[in-house]
Enzyme design. Sequence first.
Site, PDB file in Angstrom:
ATOM      1  N   HIS A  96       1.160  16.699  -7.540  1.00 21.37           N
ATOM      2  CA  HIS A  96       2.458  16.460  -8.174  1.00 21.37           C
ATOM      3  C   HIS A  96       2.360  16.771  -9.668  1.00 21.37           C
ATOM      4  O   HIS A  96       1.823  15.974 -10.415  1.00 21.37           O
ATOM      5  CB  HIS A  96       2.855  14.988  -8.036  1.00 21.37           C
ATOM      6  N   HIS A 137      -0.002   9.263  -7.296  1.00 21.01           N
ATOM      7  CA  HIS A 137       0.205  10.700  -7.057  1.00 21.01           C
ATOM      8  C   HIS A 137       0.257  11.472  -8.367  1.00 21.01           C
ATOM      9  O   HIS A 137       0.064  12.674  -8.387  1.00 21.01           O
ATOM     10  CB  HIS A 137       1.481  10.939  -6.236  1.00 21.01           C
ATOM     11  N   HIS A 142       9.892  18.714  -4.923  1.00 22.47           N
ATOM     12  CA  HIS A 142       9.171  17.529  -5.345  1.00 22.47           C
ATOM     13  C   HIS A 142       7.747  17.519  -4.808  1.00 22.47           C
ATOM     14  O   HIS A 142       7.513  17.802  -3.648  1.00 22.47           O
ATOM     15  CB  HIS A 142       9.930  16.299  -4.847  1.00 22.47           C
ATOM     16  N   GLU A 196       1.445 -13.095   0.943  1.00 20.60           N
ATOM     17  CA  GLU A 196       0.095 -12.652   1.321  1.00 20.60           C
ATOM     18  C   GLU A 196      -0.251 -11.274   0.775  1.00 20.60           C
ATOM     19  O   GLU A 196      -1.387 -11.023   0.346  1.00 20.60           O
ATOM     20  CB  GLU A 196      -0.061 -12.630   2.850  1.00 20.60           C
ATOM     21  N   HIS A 211      -6.000   7.533   0.953  1.00 22.67           N
ATOM     22  CA  HIS A 211      -5.046   8.218   1.814  1.00 22.67           C
ATOM     23  C   HIS A 211      -5.580   8.627   3.175  1.00 22.67           C
ATOM     24  O   HIS A 211      -4.940   9.375   3.886  1.00 22.67           O
ATOM     25  CB  HIS A 211      -4.464   9.418   1.077  1.00 22.67           C
ATOM     26  N   ARG A 237      -0.488  16.744  10.347  1.00 32.17           N
ATOM     27  CA  ARG A 237       0.086  17.527   9.264  1.00 32.17           C
ATOM     28  C   ARG A 237      -0.260  19.003   9.459  1.00 32.17           C
ATOM     29  O   ARG A 237       0.540  19.882   9.219  1.00 32.17           O
ATOM     30  CB  ARG A 237      -0.514  17.024   7.950  1.00 32.17           C
TER      31      ARG A 237
HETATM   32  C1  LIG Z   1       3.020   3.219   0.458  1.00 31.09           C
HETATM   33  C2  LIG Z   1       3.285   4.670   0.230  1.00 31.09           C
HETATM   34  N1  LIG Z   1       4.228   5.290   0.935  1.00 31.09           N
HETATM   35  C3  LIG Z   1       4.451   6.611   0.769  1.00 31.09           C
HETATM   36  C4  LIG Z   1       3.707   7.348  -0.110  1.00 31.09           C
HETATM   37  C5  LIG Z   1       3.897   8.856  -0.225  1.00 31.09           C
HETATM   38  N2  LIG Z   1       4.522   9.203  -1.494  1.00 31.09           N
HETATM   39  C6  LIG Z   1       3.804   9.681  -2.527  1.00 31.09           C
HETATM   40  S1  LIG Z   1       4.736  10.007  -3.872  1.00 31.09           S
HETATM   41  C7  LIG Z   1       6.144   9.509  -3.082  1.00 31.09           C
HETATM   42  C8  LIG Z   1       7.462   9.529  -3.808  1.00 31.09           C
HETATM   43  C9  LIG Z   1       7.410   8.579  -4.874  1.00 31.09           C
HETATM   44  O1  LIG Z   1       8.557   8.614  -5.626  1.00 31.09           O
HETATM   45  P1  LIG Z   1       8.490   7.942  -7.059  1.00 31.09           P
HETATM   46  O2  LIG Z   1       7.711   6.701  -6.993  1.00 31.09           O
HETATM   47  O3  LIG Z   1       9.857   7.881  -7.560  1.00 31.09           O
HETATM   48  O4  LIG Z   1       7.616   8.925  -7.903  1.00 31.09           O
HETATM   49  P2  LIG Z   1       8.068  10.316  -8.537  1.00 31.09           P
HETATM   50  O5  LIG Z   1       8.166  11.256  -7.425  1.00 31.09           O
HETATM   51  O6  LIG Z   1       9.344  10.106  -9.215  1.00 31.09           O
HETATM   52  O7  LIG Z   1       6.946  10.636  -9.421  1.00 31.09           O
HETATM   53  C10 LIG Z   1       5.871   9.114  -1.789  1.00 31.09           C
HETATM   54  C11 LIG Z   1       6.888   8.640  -0.836  1.00 31.09           C
HETATM   55  C12 LIG Z   1       2.712   6.656  -0.826  1.00 31.09           C
HETATM   56  N3  LIG Z   1       1.927   7.270  -1.702  1.00 31.09           N
HETATM   57  N4  LIG Z   1       2.529   5.329  -0.649  1.00 31.09           N
END
Ligand SMILES: Cc1ncc(C[n+]2csc(CCOP(=O)(O)OP(=O)(O)O)c2C)c(N)n1
Length: 666
Positions: A29, A69, A276, A427, A469, A516
């Site tokens: 990202h 990320h 994204h 919890e 992950h 995937r």
């Molecule tokens: C518990 C969990 N669910 C799903 C994901 C997969 N995931 C990684 S980034 C993301 C989107 C996150 O959006 P946001 O927090 O707004 O971050 P931005 O994209 O704006 O940086 C998702 C769903 C994850 N890392 N952890």
Amino acid sequence: MTEAKLDLLCVNTIRTLSMDAVQAANSGHPGTPMALAPVAYTLWQKFMDFDPADPIWPNRDRFVLSCGHASMLLYSMLHLTQTRAVNPKYERLGSPSVSLDDIKKFRQLDSRCAGHPEYRWTSGVETTTGPLGQGLATSVGMAIARRWLGGHFNKPGYTLFDYDVYALAGDGCLMEGVAAEAASLAGHLKLSELCWIYDNNKITIEGETELSFSEDVATRFIGYGWNVTRVGDANDLEMLARAFRTFQATTDRPTLIIVDSHIGYGSLKEGTHQVHGAPLGEADIKHTKKFYGWPEDAKFLVPEGVYDHFAQGIGARSKKAREAWETMLAAYAKEFPGLAEENRLMQKRELPVGWDKDLPTYKADPKGLAGRQASGEVLNALAKNLPWLIGGSADLAPSTLTRLTFEGAGDFGPHEAGRNLHYGIREHAMAAAMNGIALSKVRNYGSGFFVFADYCRPPIRVGEDGPTHQPIEHLASLRAIPGLIVLRPGDANEVVEAWRMIAGMRHHPVVLVLSRQAMPTLDRTKYAPAAGLHKGAYVLADAPGGSPDVILMATGTEVGLVVAAHEQLVASGIKSRVVSMPSWEVFEDQDEAYQESVLPTAVTARVAVEFASSFGWERYTGRRGAIVAMQSFGASAPLKELQTKFGFHPENIVAAAKAQLARGSK
Ligand SMILES: Cc1ncc(C[n+]2csc(CCOP(=O)(O)OP(=O)(O)O)c2C)c(N)n1
Ligand SMILES: [Mg+2]
């Protein structure tokens, strides 16, 4: 160069490093690190006391990247501040924690820049993050520990612990339930040393947050008892600084800073955003670099003056703070030698002399004692001689008997920093906070009814150093749930049959586990029909004549692998059989005769292959069979390299099959 220009140069270096690294890895990202570069820059450069030369200095401010990320943001900061590495023995090494080379190898095997930040793998990473919300809840534990440390060690004239805990989070973290539990707890405890920064970019992977998230976050946090402040533009360094000053001046509650930002192109193309969570692409990178006044073709460029600027900012300020702290600690040690020794041991995760001297022994007694009863007695005997052991329960201490009852143990609350924590019925946040407390070197425990361990599972597995992950234990644990069918189809036609099976179900819950990556679609004129899935396991390919000497079994993505291995074995004259095994539960429901026809008792040479925990496969391979599976959490790298590293390739399976045959029926 003016100060403002230098600031911008540094911010843009963080951005371009992140862009280049994600592009080189072709994965990750870039948008979030780019947008949040000014936030991280302002915080680290102007506010945080974090000495890059000593990233484990006990009174450093903590930074948690809850939006794991955006890992390149943290790696860029660690690199540009020239943070040094520390080894597992807590020795400070001269080498960099994150070299430019590590950044160039973002997401590659053995790089310090793994896909998500991992504690202990990369010095300066305070906690493993990736599962959204976890970092926020962990930071609450860090703030609890900080409060407790101050209460226990600080003396008039000696403020040993007064650090702050910052956590940076996105929409996802704020949506997660664990963050709500944690925020509620932090508000109740009035953890004023805690600052969450919320990147309100209004976008997640599926699109605008208005798809699924419309609450008023500020109002929610005010309701939790937090101080809430806003920064209208993530590029406004002055407003950011003001928000951090507001946090520092707030002494009666935690602070939430809501920062409005635009993902991806920063201020370049407002309102637009790339796909994204994907690399920008070479053309957009050039375009963006041009906008930053960067040489368009330069990659991984750290312009002159950038390292120096960080060294003169966060570096010099924090070095001074750390040295003053060390001088103070030396004086403290003279006045309070006992406490200083406790701190020394605690920092090295050692135990004090005599820690076990009061542990009870129990005489034989047919009436016996409940485990919790014995544990309560042991815990109290232990805690008396281990002063930095604290803990509590998610509202079940009267049942789990974890309360410390001896004189002076005290309670931990908004106005007291004793040793009995009260997590309330939270919890998930409890377990995450426990990680945060442990990461602060304070020994701790939590408790609740065993069945609610499920509510604690993500933080239990993230723990200290688990890559975040990789679903390693999930198949095994789902298979262990009574009445649940776990289905892991091995090619597209098995997926069809899986949905066919699910559609026909009336009462059974099903977990469908899909891949995937592409799986080869098997030639069903050559191999058995995918309808075999309805029996849970079936003979997909067989030895000529149908009486195999060795059986290869697999599920999901590994079915293709064992088929490839099988072809090699057959070509070399070995009679092998492939069993595709999409569902253990369904297979167990078949009659004895069918099961025997698929896995004949007489054939003891068996190999099971699954890219997950080996747990449970013994029931099909027998104790002497081979299981090609995972024994660890895994690693961060492209799939092909991981398959090689962990033995998930046909040659390894062929070798395992041959070894099975070689041992005969012994
Ligand atoms: C518990 C969990 N669910 C799903 C994901 C997969 N995931 C990684 S980034 C993301 C989107 C996150 O959006 P946001 O927090 O707004 O971050 P931005 O994209 O704006 O940086 C998702 C769903 C994850 N890392 N952890
Ligand atoms: Mg977002």
